[in-house]
Scaffold this active site. Structure first.
Site, PDB file in Angstrom:
ATOM      1  N   ALA A   1       0.836  -1.196   0.000  1.00 54.39           N
ATOM      2  CA  ALA A   1       0.000   0.000   0.000  1.00 54.39           C
ATOM      3  C   ALA A   1       0.878   1.255   0.000  1.00 54.39           C
ATOM      4  O   ALA A   1       1.984   1.273   0.549  1.00 54.39           O
ATOM      5  CB  ALA A   1      -0.921  -0.005   1.214  1.00 54.39           C
TER       6      ALA A   1
ATOM      7  N   HIS B   1      -0.784  -3.234  -6.190  1.00 47.00           N
ATOM      8  CA  HIS B   1      -0.479  -3.480  -4.781  1.00 47.00           C
ATOM      9  C   HIS B   1      -1.694  -4.008  -4.032  1.00 47.00           C
ATOM     10  O   HIS B   1      -2.832  -3.898  -4.492  1.00 47.00           O
ATOM     11  CB  HIS B   1       0.032  -2.196  -4.113  1.00 47.00           C
ATOM     12  CG  HIS B   1      -1.021  -1.153  -3.870  1.00 47.00           C
ATOM     13  ND1 HIS B   1      -1.837  -1.171  -2.765  1.00 47.00           N
ATOM     14  CD2 HIS B   1      -1.394  -0.054  -4.586  1.00 47.00           C
ATOM     15  CE1 HIS B   1      -2.651  -0.119  -2.806  1.00 47.00           C
ATOM     16  NE2 HIS B   1      -2.411   0.564  -3.904  1.00 47.00           N
ATOM     17  N   CYS B   2      -1.421  -4.571  -2.841  1.00 45.09           N
ATOM     18  CA  CYS B   2      -2.464  -4.902  -1.873  1.00 45.09           C
ATOM     19  C   CYS B   2      -2.108  -4.164  -0.589  1.00 45.09           C
ATOM     20  O   CYS B   2      -1.818  -2.969  -0.640  1.00 45.09           O
ATOM     21  CB  CYS B   2      -2.592  -6.415  -1.688  1.00 45.09           C
ATOM     22  SG  CYS B   2      -1.051  -7.277  -1.297  1.00 45.09           S
ATOM     23  N   THR B   3      -2.112  -4.820   0.561  1.00 42.45           N
ATOM     24  CA  THR B   3      -1.730  -4.151   1.803  1.00 42.45           C
ATOM     25  C   THR B   3      -0.230  -4.271   2.041  1.00 42.45           C
ATOM     26  O   THR B   3       0.490  -3.276   2.052  1.00 42.45           O
ATOM     27  CB  THR B   3      -2.514  -4.732   2.992  1.00 42.45           C
ATOM     28  OG1 THR B   3      -3.906  -4.403   2.851  1.00 42.45           O
ATOM     29  CG2 THR B   3      -2.026  -4.130   4.310  1.00 42.45           C
TER      30      THR B   3
ATOM     31  N   THR C   1      -0.513  -9.587  -4.013  1.00 42.10           N
ATOM     32  CA  THR C   1       0.440  -9.034  -4.983  1.00 42.10           C
ATOM     33  C   THR C   1       1.430 -10.106  -5.423  1.00 42.10           C
ATOM     34  O   THR C   1       1.806 -10.175  -6.597  1.00 42.10           O
ATOM     35  CB  THR C   1       1.181  -7.838  -4.370  1.00 42.10           C
ATOM     36  OG1 THR C   1       0.222  -6.805  -4.086  1.00 42.10           O
ATOM     37  CG2 THR C   1       2.249  -7.293  -5.300  1.00 42.10           C
TER      38      THR C   1
END
Length: 265
Positions: free
Chosen positions: A38, A156-158, A164
């Site tokens: 993120a 992206h993710c977290t 990802t």
């Protein structure tokens, strides 16, 4: 080896996939596929780096339940923003990772420990492959890269390691990157986030003296057995990755050819 040439202080797991060898020895073009965690904690210097990279499209794999409690992504310019949530509301892994990284209460921890944390992580990777909604999200993500107008693509993710990581494995497999190189890039997330991970674990131990640190570590790391769980589910359902790309994700030969034309030198 991928030639990154840049780093983001506020997103230490960010990197360029350029330089990896794909079909026929053709390498992935630098600066076109950018993976990251993120982007809410980017520094001003990080923004200057991204301004030079000029992402045309930013893909966020997080669910709204994750983004609403996180700082908004910081980005230069006005790239196209795409949200393709890959999220299992019945499973605590994503909630737990988000809570750890944001410094929130670790409400999902008990459920993870009860499941057996490495086992819970492996279950999520199998879910990536088995769940129709997850497959639809990953397929739509790959299709973004078949359109030159979406390149460079920053996704992206977290934490930038699981959703990802699996999307990266899919993209690299579609581009003909060798399995060993795909695994090496996947595992690079541990090295990239080592300092942050150890700080988080120390803080967690201070806040919760009874916390099982090794169980927590299993969620903050990537491990070969997690990736292998996804691969085993691919083999069980589709025979191999080629079958997963076409039958599982519904990608056509034309789309795969476009992906390679766009991204390989």
């Amino acid at each position: 080896m991928a030639a990154t040439g840049w780093a983001l202080r506020g997103a230490p797991n960010a990197r360029d996939l350029g330089g990896l060898a794909g079909h026929g020895g053709r390498r992935i073009r630098a600066g076109l596929l950018l993976r990251a965690p993120a982007l809410g904690r980017l520094t001003d210097e990080d923004l200057a780096v991204l301004a030079r990279l000029k992402p045309a499209c930013v893909l966020d794999l997080r669910d709204a339940s994750e983004t609403v409690v996180a700082p908004p992504d910081r980005l230069p310019g006005r790239p196209r923003m795409v949200h393709l949530p890959v999220h299992d509301p019945a499973h605590p892994v994503f909630t737990y990772v988000s809570a750890v990284l944001l410094g929130h209460d670790l409400d999902a921890y008990a459920g993870l420990v009860l499941d057996g944390t490495p086992a819970a992580m492996a279950a999520i990777y199998r879910w990536f492959v088995a769940d129709p909604a997850a497959r639809a999200g990953f397929a739509a993500a790959v299709r973004l890269a078949t359109d030159p107008g979406n390149l460079p693509l920053l996704y992206h993710c977290t934490a930038g390691k699981d959703r990802t990581g699996w999307l990266t494995a899919i993209l690299l497999a579609a581009l003909g990157v060798a399995p060993a190189a795909i695994r090496a890039d996947y595992l690079r997330s541990n090295e990239a986030t080592e300092s942050l991970r150890e700080v988080l674990l120390r803080k967690m131990a201070e806040r919760r003296p009874g916390l099982d640190i090794e169980a927590a570590r299993a969620v903050l790391e990537v491990r070969p057995e997690y990736l292998d769980a996804a691969y085993a589910e691919v083999q069980r359902r589709y025979g191999d990755l080629a079958g997963y790309l076409t039958d599982g994700l519904g990608l056509t030969g034309t789309e795969l050819a476009a992906l390679r034309a766009n991204l390989l030198e």
